[in-house]
Design an enzyme around this catalytic site. Structure first.
Site, PDB file in Angstrom:
ATOM      1  N   ARG A  46       4.107  18.438  -1.215  1.00 42.33           N
ATOM      2  CA  ARG A  46       3.492  17.440  -0.329  1.00 42.33           C
ATOM      3  C   ARG A  46       2.176  17.993   0.217  1.00 42.33           C
ATOM      4  O   ARG A  46       1.188  17.289   0.337  1.00 42.33           O
ATOM      5  CB  ARG A  46       4.437  17.041   0.820  1.00 42.33           C
ATOM      6  CG  ARG A  46       3.735  16.188   1.872  1.00 42.33           C
ATOM      7  CD  ARG A  46       4.647  15.341   2.744  1.00 42.33           C
ATOM      8  NE  ARG A  46       5.893  15.966   3.124  1.00 42.33           N
ATOM      9  CZ  ARG A  46       6.032  16.977   3.992  1.00 42.33           C
ATOM     10  NH1 ARG A  46       4.978  17.482   4.605  1.00 42.33           N
ATOM     11  NH2 ARG A  46       7.218  17.484   4.250  1.00 42.33           N
ATOM     12  N   TYR A  98     -10.101  -6.699   3.168  1.00 45.74           N
ATOM     13  CA  TYR A  98      -8.906  -6.863   2.346  1.00 45.74           C
ATOM     14  C   TYR A  98      -7.735  -7.296   3.242  1.00 45.74           C
ATOM     15  O   TYR A  98      -7.530  -6.727   4.319  1.00 45.74           O
ATOM     16  CB  TYR A  98      -8.615  -5.522   1.660  1.00 45.74           C
ATOM     17  CG  TYR A  98      -7.335  -5.504   0.891  1.00 45.74           C
ATOM     18  CD1 TYR A  98      -7.221  -6.227  -0.287  1.00 45.74           C
ATOM     19  CD2 TYR A  98      -6.242  -4.771   1.332  1.00 45.74           C
ATOM     20  CE1 TYR A  98      -6.037  -6.225  -1.003  1.00 45.74           C
ATOM     21  CE2 TYR A  98      -5.064  -4.756   0.619  1.00 45.74           C
ATOM     22  CZ  TYR A  98      -4.965  -5.488  -0.539  1.00 45.74           C
ATOM     23  OH  TYR A  98      -3.800  -5.475  -1.233  1.00 45.74           O
ATOM     24  N   ASP A 170     -14.866   0.814   2.531  1.00 43.63           N
ATOM     25  CA  ASP A 170     -13.935   0.587   1.425  1.00 43.63           C
ATOM     26  C   ASP A 170     -14.788   0.237   0.209  1.00 43.63           C
ATOM     27  O   ASP A 170     -15.402  -0.826   0.155  1.00 43.63           O
ATOM     28  CB  ASP A 170     -12.986  -0.559   1.797  1.00 43.63           C
ATOM     29  CG  ASP A 170     -11.944  -0.858   0.713  1.00 43.63           C
ATOM     30  OD1 ASP A 170     -12.222  -0.565  -0.477  1.00 43.63           O
ATOM     31  OD2 ASP A 170     -10.885  -1.408   1.040  1.00 43.63           O
ATOM     32  N   LYS A 195      -7.429  -0.302  -8.668  1.00 44.43           N
ATOM     33  CA  LYS A 195      -8.333  -1.292  -9.240  1.00 44.43           C
ATOM     34  C   LYS A 195      -9.196  -0.647 -10.327  1.00 44.43           C
ATOM     35  O   LYS A 195      -8.657  -0.129 -11.286  1.00 44.43           O
ATOM     36  CB  LYS A 195      -9.148  -1.928  -8.114  1.00 44.43           C
ATOM     37  CG  LYS A 195      -8.303  -2.324  -6.880  1.00 44.43           C
ATOM     38  CD  LYS A 195      -7.250  -3.372  -7.181  1.00 44.43           C
ATOM     39  CE  LYS A 195      -6.225  -3.542  -6.057  1.00 44.43           C
ATOM     40  NZ  LYS A 195      -6.749  -3.798  -4.715  1.00 44.43           N
TER      41      LYS A 195
HETATM   42  C1  PLP Z   1      -6.288  -3.667  -3.415  1.00 45.41           C
HETATM   43  C2  PLP Z   1      -7.207  -3.302  -2.328  1.00 45.41           C
HETATM   44  C3  PLP Z   1      -6.782  -2.469  -1.292  1.00 45.41           C
HETATM   45  C4  PLP Z   1      -5.366  -1.954  -1.188  1.00 45.41           C
HETATM   46  O1  PLP Z   1      -5.062  -1.078  -2.204  1.00 45.41           O
HETATM   47  P1  PLP Z   1      -3.570  -0.838  -2.776  1.00 45.41           P
HETATM   48  O2  PLP Z   1      -3.794   0.161  -3.828  1.00 45.41           O
HETATM   49  O3  PLP Z   1      -3.087  -2.166  -3.271  1.00 45.41           O
HETATM   50  O4  PLP Z   1      -2.751  -0.361  -1.648  1.00 45.41           O
HETATM   51  C5  PLP Z   1      -7.713  -2.119  -0.322  1.00 45.41           C
HETATM   52  N1  PLP Z   1      -8.975  -2.585  -0.365  1.00 45.41           N
HETATM   53  C6  PLP Z   1      -9.402  -3.405  -1.333  1.00 45.41           C
HETATM   54  C7  PLP Z   1     -10.807  -3.877  -1.306  1.00 45.41           C
HETATM   55  C8  PLP Z   1      -8.538  -3.793  -2.348  1.00 45.41           C
HETATM   56  O5  PLP Z   1      -8.970  -4.622  -3.304  1.00 45.41           O
END
Ligand code: PLP
Length: 378
Positions: A46, A98, A170, A195
């Site tokens: 961890r 998001y 982000d 993504k």
């Molecule tokens: C999908 C997404 C998240 C969250 O990510 P996960 O991997 O699904 O937890 C955060 N920010 C954006 C812009 C996203 O598209």
């Protein structure tokens, strides 16, 4: 070294002991200590695992950061970064973040007395107006989700510096190939690596990256203390996906440009949102702070009948939650990514029930357009 090459070659690409050219998976939860007075680099997985550490180092380099931390999801990375703040702190958050981020801050972090104010950050004066004595950070997404609004990152960074606030971005929609906020002075970048970074709809993962040693120590304390680490197997998948980030992004972005042009020509389409279209309100701002418009766009049909018909009949794409994959993904924000936002809030933001988001994949564009035509009512 240019970015596409950087994805494939570094000092660490070849494993020193064996010459392996792919990331070795160290499926070990604990590590033998050869000297009880001097522990080795690893003790418990961890806290640190060689597979994860190698991926983190690699990702930091790509995002122009010194320190990166890999988490079990994007939202785990985001929550871990927000967990570095304390009760009584106030953060200013982009209003169309998001949906999961919105949920985390309004339903979970609010219990711990961290305050959040949501603003349209595409106008920097909106942020400045909300700064209070206890404001500690500005949390941004640019382009935003799902309406692809742009925030001027340099202006946000300047505002943050003036008021002693951290800026957090982000960067999921862009990936480090198309936008590197740390180079513009942003303090922390977070990602859903689920993504474009992973890219193949086969792994849930996240990153937090910074250049600041003190911030990195705080993020690491949460990663180790709350424990939302990325597993070695999943680190491998992310590493494998990353290698083709550039060519996937190039093809997906080309498809997005073509699809946006096609959508603009359709009578039944009311609006198209994509920073690659010159008529986008902040086309220039985005162009100046990024290396491309990316592969996500959204559009609105003129009526709900057409919207429903499209979602039920479109072909050659996946209708699903998520984005940033090799397959084109069509999603319906009001029922998917933004379902957590109350209806009236959503409508105020322009997230109506005729809005559709598209994340372009690497298919041949002719087939995507053919598939879209199948969704149109005659
Ligand atoms: C999908 C997404 C998240 C969250 O990510 P996960 O991997 O699904 O937890 C955060 N920010 C954006 C812009 C996203 O598209």
């Amino acid at each position: 070294m240019k970015f596409g090459t950087k994805l494939l070659h570094s000092e660490k690409t070849i494993e020193k002991n064996t010459g392996a050219v792919t990331l070795p998976i160290y499926q070990s939860s604990t590590f033998h200590q050869f000297d009880i007075d001097n522990f080795g680099e690893y003790d418990y997985a961890r806290s640190g695992n060689p597979t994860r550490n190698a991926l983190e180092e690699e990702f930091a380099r790509l995002e122009s950061g010194k320190y990166a931390y890999a988490f079990s999801s994007g939202i785990a990375a985001i929550s871990s970064v927000i967990s570095t703040f304390s009760a009584g702190d106030h953060l200013i958050v982009a209003e169309d973040v998001y949906g999961g981020t919105y949920r985390a801050v309004t339903k979970l972090f609010n219990r711990f007395n961290i305050e959040f104010t949501f603003v349209d950050t595409s106008k920097i004066e909106n942020i400045e107006k909300e700064i209070k004595e206890n404001t500690k950070a500005i949390y941004l997404e640019t382009p935003s989700n799902p309406l692809l609004k742009i925030t001027d990152l340099k202006e946000a960074v300047n505002l943050g510096k003036k008021h002693n606030l951290l800026t957090i971005v982000d960067n999921t929609f862009m990936s480090p190939y198309l936008q590197r906020p740390l180079e513009l002075g942003v303090d922390i970048v977070v990602h859903s690596a689920t993504k474009f970074i992973g890219g193949h709809s086969d792994v849930i993962a996240g990153f937090a990256v910074t250049n600041d040693k003190l911030l990195s120590a705080e993020i690491y304390r949460v990663q180790n203390g709350f424990g939302a680490i990325l597993s070695p197997q999943d680190c491998y998948l992310v590493s494998r996906g990353l290698k083709t980030l550039k060519i996937r992004m190039d093809q997906s972005q080309k498809n997005a440009l073509e699809l946006s042009k096609w959508l603009l020509e359709q009578e039944i389409v009311e609006a198209v949102y994509y920073p690659g279209i010159e008529s986008h309100k902040d086309y220039e701002v985005h162009k100046n702070q990024s290396f491309g418009p990316g592969a996500v766009l959204s559009f609105k049909f003129k009526n709900i009948e057409q919207t429903k018909h499209f979602l039920n009949n479109v072909e050659n794409v996946v209708v699903a939650v998520s984005l940033g994959a090799v397959e084109t993904i069509v999603s319906y924000p009001v029922k998917m990514s933004h379902a957590a936002i109350p209806r009236e809030e959503r409508e105020k933001l322009g997230i109506t029930d005729t809005l559709i988001r598209v994340s372009l994949g690497i298919e041949d564009i002719e087939d995507i357009i053919e598939g879209f035509k199948k969704g149109l009512l005659n």
